[in-house]
Write an enzyme that holds these catalytic residues in place. Structure first.
Site, short mmCIF file in Angstrom:
data_model
loop_
_atom_site.label_atom_id
_atom_site.label_comp_id
_atom_site.label_asym_id
_atom_site.label_seq_id
_atom_site.Cartn_x
_atom_site.Cartn_y
_atom_site.Cartn_z
N ARG A 1 135.90 -51.72 -103.70
CA ARG A 1 135.39 -50.93 -104.83
C ARG A 1 136.41 -49.89 -105.25
NH1 ARG A 1 134.90 -45.71 -106.25
NH2 ARG A 1 133.16 -45.29 -107.58
N HIS A 7 140.03 -47.46 -108.86
CA HIS A 7 141.14 -46.52 -108.92
C HIS A 7 142.51 -47.16 -109.13
CE1 HIS A 7 138.45 -43.27 -107.98
NE2 HIS A 7 137.99 -43.95 -106.94
#
Length: 118
Positions: free
Chosen positions: A76, A81
């Protein structure tokens, strides 16, 4: 703010895994990579999977060491990011190998928790 029941997050995780598997069944890696809508849908559900896993508290997840909690939240983080450097082959391999195994483990946990869990 009261903590949510872990079963709520597990249901979200199961749903994300099932969508990922359904979206990718009968597809090739080439189709997966070339279909940006499919790729984005899978990334979205990997994000949901990791976000829900990250909301489970550590003492609770420690009871289920066979589930790769850190890897689930890690993907995730990578998708969110480092979105510009997500390797489609790694995502495909994760979808084909890891997601079905994670789904089985999550369903087992929910089953063991019983119908009163929610």
């Amino acid at each position: 703010m009261a903590e949510k029941n872990p079963a709520v997050y597990l249901v979200d995780m199961v749903g994300a895994c099932e969508k990922i598997i359904r979206y990718c069944e009968q597809r090739t890696v080439t189709e997966f990579v070339d279909d940006t809508l499919l790729f984005d849908a899978v990334l979205r559900n990997l994000t949901v999977l990791g976000e829900a896993a990250g909301r489970l508290d550590r003492p609770w997840t420690a009871r289920y060491p066979d589930v790769p909690w850190a890897a689930i939240t890690g993907i995730r983080h990578r998708v969110v990011h480092d979105y510009g450097h997500v390797d489609p082959q790694i995502v495909w391999d994760t979808v084909q190998e890891d997601v079905p195994a994670i789904l089985r483990k999550l369903k087992k946990i929910l089953s063991d928790m019983g119908s009163d869990a929610l």
